[in-house]
Design an enzyme around this catalytic site. Structure first.
Site, PDB file in Angstrom:
ATOM      1  N   TRP A 139     -29.449 -20.873  44.796  1.00 17.15           N
ATOM      2  CA  TRP A 139     -29.954 -22.089  45.447  1.00 17.15           C
ATOM      3  C   TRP A 139     -31.161 -21.701  46.293  1.00 17.15           C
ATOM      4  O   TRP A 139     -31.133 -20.669  46.978  1.00 17.15           O
ATOM      5  CB  TRP A 139     -28.835 -22.679  46.322  1.00 17.15           C
ATOM      6  CG  TRP A 139     -29.208 -23.878  47.119  1.00 17.15           C
ATOM      7  CD1 TRP A 139     -29.883 -24.984  46.693  1.00 17.15           C
ATOM      8  CD2 TRP A 139     -28.920 -24.100  48.512  1.00 17.15           C
ATOM      9  NE1 TRP A 139     -30.019 -25.886  47.727  1.00 17.15           N
ATOM     10  CE2 TRP A 139     -29.444 -25.372  48.842  1.00 17.15           C
ATOM     11  CE3 TRP A 139     -28.268 -23.363  49.499  1.00 17.15           C
ATOM     12  CZ2 TRP A 139     -29.328 -25.911  50.133  1.00 17.15           C
ATOM     13  CZ3 TRP A 139     -28.147 -23.895  50.771  1.00 17.15           C
ATOM     14  CH2 TRP A 139     -28.678 -25.159  51.080  1.00 17.15           C
ATOM     15  N   ASP A 220     -19.703 -20.178  48.155  1.00 18.43           N
ATOM     16  CA  ASP A 220     -20.384 -21.451  48.391  1.00 18.43           C
ATOM     17  C   ASP A 220     -19.747 -22.459  47.432  1.00 18.43           C
ATOM     18  O   ASP A 220     -19.839 -22.302  46.217  1.00 18.43           O
ATOM     19  CB  ASP A 220     -21.891 -21.299  48.126  1.00 18.43           C
ATOM     20  CG  ASP A 220     -22.651 -22.555  48.531  1.00 18.43           C
ATOM     21  OD1 ASP A 220     -22.031 -23.618  48.659  1.00 18.43           O
ATOM     22  OD2 ASP A 220     -23.886 -22.458  48.712  1.00 18.43           O
ATOM     23  N   LYS A 255     -21.637 -34.160  48.046  1.00 20.08           N
ATOM     24  CA  LYS A 255     -21.671 -34.636  46.656  1.00 20.08           C
ATOM     25  C   LYS A 255     -20.372 -35.344  46.294  1.00 20.08           C
ATOM     26  O   LYS A 255     -20.391 -36.422  45.729  1.00 20.08           O
ATOM     27  CB  LYS A 255     -21.873 -33.465  45.691  1.00 20.08           C
ATOM     28  CG  LYS A 255     -22.652 -32.284  46.239  1.00 20.08           C
ATOM     29  CD  LYS A 255     -24.131 -32.454  46.149  1.00 20.08           C
ATOM     30  CE  LYS A 255     -24.833 -31.342  46.895  1.00 20.08           C
ATOM     31  NZ  LYS A 255     -26.240 -31.303  46.814  1.00 20.08           N
TER      32      LYS A 255
HETATM   33  C1  LMR Z   1     -29.833 -29.237  46.144  1.00 21.37           C
HETATM   34  O1  LMR Z   1     -29.603 -28.086  45.754  1.00 21.37           O
HETATM   35  O2  LMR Z   1     -30.745 -29.932  45.693  1.00 21.37           O
HETATM   36  C2  LMR Z   1     -28.949 -29.850  47.206  1.00 21.37           C
HETATM   37  O3  LMR Z   1     -27.960 -28.969  47.569  1.00 21.37           O
HETATM   38  C3  LMR Z   1     -29.708 -30.404  48.345  1.00 21.37           C
HETATM   39  C4  LMR Z   1     -30.323 -29.353  49.209  1.00 21.37           C
HETATM   40  O4  LMR Z   1     -30.055 -29.373  50.419  1.00 21.37           O
HETATM   41  O5  LMR Z   1     -31.096 -28.526  48.746  1.00 21.37           O
END
Ligand code: LMR
Length: 403
Positions: A139, A220, A255
């Site tokens: 992420w 996570d 979510k």
């Molecule tokens: C994402 O990955 O788009 C979501 O988890 C929102 C974020 O905060 O980045």
């Protein structure tokens, strides 16, 4: 200081920060005046009408909260106790040894990001950890968040672009060589951004490595219920718990309850004993107190009200299933619509969760944005959960014309 020297004001030295790779896209999307623009950047579920829904179970719970709330006094530092207990049951199930032994402590957090940050601050400032290993890729905010907490961020191999799956041998080799007490950030399900998850058997291997090498896993868990189901998606969490290891979990209800702006999640730490858990909680509360004192209550009250009611819980589970099923349908629709490219996009239907890691080059991503008003993260991650019957063909045709 001499009277004639004028110091440069601190603010005048500050440099412009780059836009956030995900939320910055939403800012650009909102500023885009083109009709028919599509935001496939941020991980937010939209229904068939392109709306981010307020779930019916949430509306009902909110009405109950408004009718029964008696005070606006502070919550405890670690949040709403009933909520923290419900979170634990959702994570570990109803028959959990970890819970029976009092080895888990949970604190309410500002979404999954807030939970990760409390955890990162705790690991850096209380445990003295200096580094964390995240998957490659991960992420977008993981690296920035852990670096902001003062940790060095390293990566372990995860994704194989050739197979669109997990590079499991390389992952295992890297984890197996880490020093004891290394922190390893793992995505419990719906890997963000790739949607490539470990199988239960692969999880078992990873869990054994973590145990043998005394690593400290940090899970996570932002998408419980978006891959296969609430119970099935908790496999990694429960298998880690059953292995008797110490670990951390950052979970989010943004979510699964469509409660994004309410910032509702939790940090859970599984300790070696109930006594150790108590000590860890005392320190985590200090981390919270010195950051934002104590959390806001609304989102936690809503989640707790739903999980505490047989009817509302059943309704929520149904709504969660509908979201999961609609995303799957959109994966199939996108794949069918991409047939015109003559290229193999089969992986789209094999990925789990909200995202498709499309493999689109950055230049294609940029041209989709500038030519068609289609917003995708630079890595090529597409939020499939934002596709609907009205925009899926447009997106597929734009991709076909751009690759
Ligand atoms: C994402 O990955 O788009 C979501 O988890 C929102 C974020 O905060 O980045």
């Amino acid at each position: 200081m001499a009277a004639d020297t004028v110091a440069e004001p601190l603010f005048a030295q500050v440099q412009q920060a780059p836009p956030d790779p995900i939320l910055g896209l939403t800012e650009a999307f909102l500023a885009d005046i083109r009709h028919g623009k599509v935001n496939l950047g941020v991980g937010v579920y939209q229904n068939g009408d392109g709306k981010v829904p307020v779930l019916s179970s949430v509306r009902k719970a909110e009405a109950l909260v408004y009718q029964t709330e008696e005070s606006k006094s502070y919550l405890p530092i670690d949040g709403l106790m009933a909520y923290n207990k419900q979170v634990q049951t959702l994570l570990f199930g109803t028959q959990s040894e970890v819970l029976a032994e009092g080895r888990a402590v949970t604190v309410q957090a500002l979404g999954g990001t807030g939970a990760l940050k409390i955890g990162a601050d705790f690991l850096r400032n209380v445990c003295g950890s200096t580094a964390v290993w995240i998957s490659n890729p991960s992420w977008e905010n993981h690296r920035a968040l852990f670096e902001a907490a003062g940790l060095t961020v390293n990566t372990y191999p995860y994704y194989n672009p050739e197979t669109h799956g997990v590079n499991f041998d390389a992952l295992v080799a890297t984890l197996g060589a880490l020093e004891a007490n290394s922190i390893v950030l793992l995505h419990a399900c719906c890997h963000n951004p790739t949607g490539a998850d470990l199988t239960p058997a692969q999880w078992d291997t990873v869990i054994s490595i973590c145990k043998e090498n005394c690593l400290l896993p940090f899970l996570d868990f932002a998408y419980q219920g978006f891959a296969t189901g609430i119970e099935e998606d908790a496999y990694a969490v429960r298998a880690f718990a059953a292995s008797g290891q110490r670990f951390l979990i950052a979970n989010s209800f943004s979510k699964s309850f469509s409660l994004y702006r309410e910032r509702v999640g939790a940090l859970t730490v599984v300790a070696g004993s109930a006594g150790e858990a108590k000590i860890l909680l005392s320190q985590i509360k200090r981390v919270i107190r010195t950051n934002y004192s104590n959390p806001a209550s609304h989102g936690a009250q809503v989640v707790s009200t739903i999980l505490n009611s047989v009817e509302l819980r059943a309704e929520w589970e149904q709504e969660l299933t509908e979201m999961r099923v609609r995303i799957r349908e959109m994966r199939a629709r996108l794949l069918a619509a991409l047939e015109v490219t003559g290229k193999d996009f089969d992986f789209i239907v094999n990925q789990a969760g909200m995202f498709s890691y499309s493999g689109l080059e950055k230049s294609v991503v940029h041209s989709l944005r500038s030519e068609y008003g289609i917003y995708i993260v630079d890595s090529g991650r597409i939020c499939v959960a934002a596709l609907n019957q009205k925009n899926v063909e447009y997106v597929a045709l734009a991709i076909a014309a751009s690759i």
